[in-house]
Design a protein around this motif. Structure first.
Motif, short mmCIF file in Angstrom:
data_model
loop_
_atom_site.label_atom_id
_atom_site.label_comp_id
_atom_site.label_asym_id
_atom_site.label_seq_id
_atom_site.Cartn_x
_atom_site.Cartn_y
_atom_site.Cartn_z
N THR A 104 -7.55 -3.04 -8.45
CA THR A 104 -7.32 -1.64 -8.82
C THR A 104 -6.33 -0.98 -7.87
OG1 THR A 104 -9.12 -0.84 -7.42
CG2 THR A 104 -9.68 -1.49 -9.68
N GLN A 105 -5.80 0.13 -8.32
CA GLN A 105 -4.89 0.90 -7.49
C GLN A 105 -5.59 1.38 -6.22
OE1 GLN A 105 -3.79 5.09 -8.24
NE2 GLN A 105 -1.74 4.32 -8.69
N GLU A 106 -6.83 1.81 -6.37
CA GLU A 106 -7.59 2.32 -5.22
C GLU A 106 -7.77 1.23 -4.17
OE1 GLU A 106 -8.36 2.84 -8.36
OE2 GLU A 106 -7.94 5.00 -8.43
N LEU A 159 -5.81 -1.39 -3.64
CA LEU A 159 -4.52 -1.65 -3.00
C LEU A 159 -4.15 -0.54 -2.02
CD1 LEU A 159 -2.44 -3.03 -6.01
CD2 LEU A 159 -3.32 -4.32 -4.06
N ILE A 160 -4.44 0.70 -2.39
CA ILE A 160 -4.14 1.82 -1.50
C ILE A 160 -4.95 1.72 -0.21
CG2 ILE A 160 -4.39 4.33 -1.20
CD1 ILE A 160 -3.67 4.59 -4.20
N ASP A 161 -6.23 1.41 -0.35
CA ASP A 161 -7.08 1.25 0.84
C ASP A 161 -6.60 0.09 1.71
OD1 ASP A 161 -8.66 3.38 0.20
OD2 ASP A 161 -10.22 2.19 -0.79
N LEU A 162 -6.21 -1.00 1.06
CA LEU A 162 -5.70 -2.16 1.80
C LEU A 162 -4.41 -1.80 2.53
CD1 LEU A 162 -5.77 -5.17 2.54
CD2 LEU A 162 -4.60 -5.64 0.36
N TYR A 163 -3.53 -1.13 1.82
CA TYR A 163 -2.24 -0.71 2.39
C TYR A 163 -2.45 0.14 3.63
CZ TYR A 163 2.36 1.69 2.33
OH TYR A 163 3.59 2.21 2.65
N ARG A 164 -3.31 1.13 3.53
CA ARG A 164 -3.57 2.02 4.66
C ARG A 164 -4.19 1.28 5.84
NH1 ARG A 164 -6.23 6.48 0.66
NH2 ARG A 164 -4.33 7.52 -0.01
N SER A 165 -5.14 0.41 5.54
CA SER A 165 -5.80 -0.33 6.62
C SER A 165 -4.82 -1.26 7.33
CB SER A 165 -6.99 -1.12 6.08
OG SER A 165 -6.57 -2.13 5.19
N LEU A 166 -3.89 -1.83 6.57
CA LEU A 166 -2.89 -2.73 7.16
C LEU A 166 -1.92 -1.95 8.04
CD1 LEU A 166 -2.11 -5.11 4.16
CD2 LEU A 166 -3.29 -5.71 6.29
N ILE A 167 -1.56 -0.75 7.62
CA ILE A 167 -0.67 0.08 8.44
C ILE A 167 -1.33 0.38 9.78
CG2 ILE A 167 0.45 2.34 8.66
CD1 ILE A 167 0.74 2.34 5.61
N HIS A 227 -1.70 9.71 -7.78
CA HIS A 227 -1.98 8.86 -8.93
C HIS A 227 -0.73 8.24 -9.56
CE1 HIS A 227 -6.19 9.98 -8.85
NE2 HIS A 227 -5.82 11.25 -8.72
N ASN A 228 0.42 8.58 -9.03
CA ASN A 228 1.65 8.05 -9.63
C ASN A 228 2.24 6.90 -8.81
OD1 ASN A 228 2.32 9.62 -7.46
ND2 ASN A 228 4.18 10.49 -8.38
N ILE A 229 1.41 6.24 -8.01
CA ILE A 229 1.89 5.14 -7.19
C ILE A 229 1.88 3.85 -8.02
CG2 ILE A 229 1.53 3.80 -5.09
CD1 ILE A 229 0.11 6.17 -3.90
N ASP A 230 3.01 3.18 -8.05
CA ASP A 230 3.14 1.96 -8.83
C ASP A 230 2.46 0.79 -8.11
OD1 ASP A 230 4.50 0.48 -11.09
OD2 ASP A 230 5.30 -0.59 -9.36
N ILE A 231 1.68 0.01 -8.85
CA ILE A 231 0.94 -1.10 -8.25
C ILE A 231 1.89 -2.17 -7.69
CG2 ILE A 231 -0.54 -3.08 -8.81
CD1 ILE A 231 -2.29 -1.28 -10.41
N ILE A 232 2.97 -2.44 -8.40
CA ILE A 232 3.93 -3.44 -7.92
C ILE A 232 4.54 -2.98 -6.60
CG2 ILE A 232 6.12 -4.59 -8.39
CD1 ILE A 232 5.37 -4.56 -11.35
N TYR A 233 4.87 -1.68 -6.54
CA TYR A 233 5.41 -1.12 -5.29
C TYR A 233 4.41 -1.31 -4.15
CZ TYR A 233 5.67 2.54 -1.79
OH TYR A 233 5.63 3.22 -0.61
N LEU A 234 3.14 -1.02 -4.44
CA LEU A 234 2.10 -1.17 -3.42
C LEU A 234 2.02 -2.60 -2.91
CD1 LEU A 234 -0.88 1.00 -4.72
CD2 LEU A 234 0.32 1.28 -2.55
#
Length: 229
Positions: free
Chosen positions: A7-9, A11-19, A165-172
């Motif tokens: 899910t987008q959520e 990926l967003i959580d993963l992205y933030r944690s990796l940063i 909510h407009n964040i593209d999954i591929i971009y993430l």
């Protein structure tokens, strides 16, 4: 066996944690470098001094070799003037890097500039000047660091518990892979103990001393045929 959809959520959580993980690793590496520089200041000075000396010796050699290839007489005063100009430019570039925190302004196309500006505006509307990400945002915008602005915005989102909510999954996924590569770089930095760092510096110094001697020998062969102006 069915796979749970990403899910987008997630990926967003993963992205933030990796940063956050990337920043922690980066800070640790930088702090260690500062600590080792304080411990081995004289070794670092000799190391960088030898490095610069070799750079200018190579410049002298290249000048002589060009003259030799073109069958032009080599004049010592002309070489010295040339090297003085090279040194002045070199030191000027070093000063620029030092003054700008060793960051170089990135090139962005028109769309990239617009995107960076939009992200920067969104960030500064949501944090104040006392926020630890404020200066980092200013610097990233100043140096056209679009990727870092994206990372900062993700951290701001994390702090404010907001999700765009407009964040593209591929971009993430692309950004996640990019951050993972940065993490791998910092993780793979050799974990030097002070003794190992000292040994490593001394080894590099010996290599540069030997290299300097080789360059001096090559340059000396040209000094025998140099002319005075």
């Amino acid at each position: 066996m069915e796979h749970t959809p990403v899910t987008q959520e997630y990926l967003i959580d993963l992205y933030r944690s990796l940063i956050i993980k990337r920043d922690e690793l980066k800070n640790n590496v930088e702090e260690n470098e500062k600590k080792y520089y304080q411990m081995f200041r004289n070794l670092y000075k000799e190391y960088y001094g030898l490095m610069i000396e070799c750079i200018f010796l190579k410049k002298r050699l290249a000048y002589c070799q060009r003259c030799n290839n073109l069958h032009i007489k080599i004049y010592k005063e002309e070489i010295d003037s040339y090297i003085d100009a090279v040194k002045e430019d070199y030191m000027h570039q070093l000063e620029i890097l030092r003054n700008h925190k060793q960051r170089i302004k990135k090139s962005l196309n028109t769309d990239g500039m617009k995107q960076a500006k939009r992200i920067f505006k969104r960030i500064i509307k949501r944090i104040d000047k006392e926020h630890p990400l404020w200066e980092r945002s200013i610097d990233s915008y100043r140096y056209n660091d679009l990727k870092e602005l994206m990372n900062i915005e993700a951290l701001v989102d994390y702090e404010t518990h907001s999700t765009r909510h407009n964040i593209d999954i591929i971009y993430l996924m692309i950004r996640i892979n990019s951050i993972k590569e940065e993490i791998d770089f910092y993780v793979n930095q050799p974990p030097y103990s002070p003794q190992e760092k000292e040994k490593s510096l001394k080894k590099e110094i010996l290599k540069y001393r030997s290299y300097r001697n080789d360059l001096n020998k090559q340059y000396h062969s040209f000094t025998k045929v140099m002319h005075a102006c």
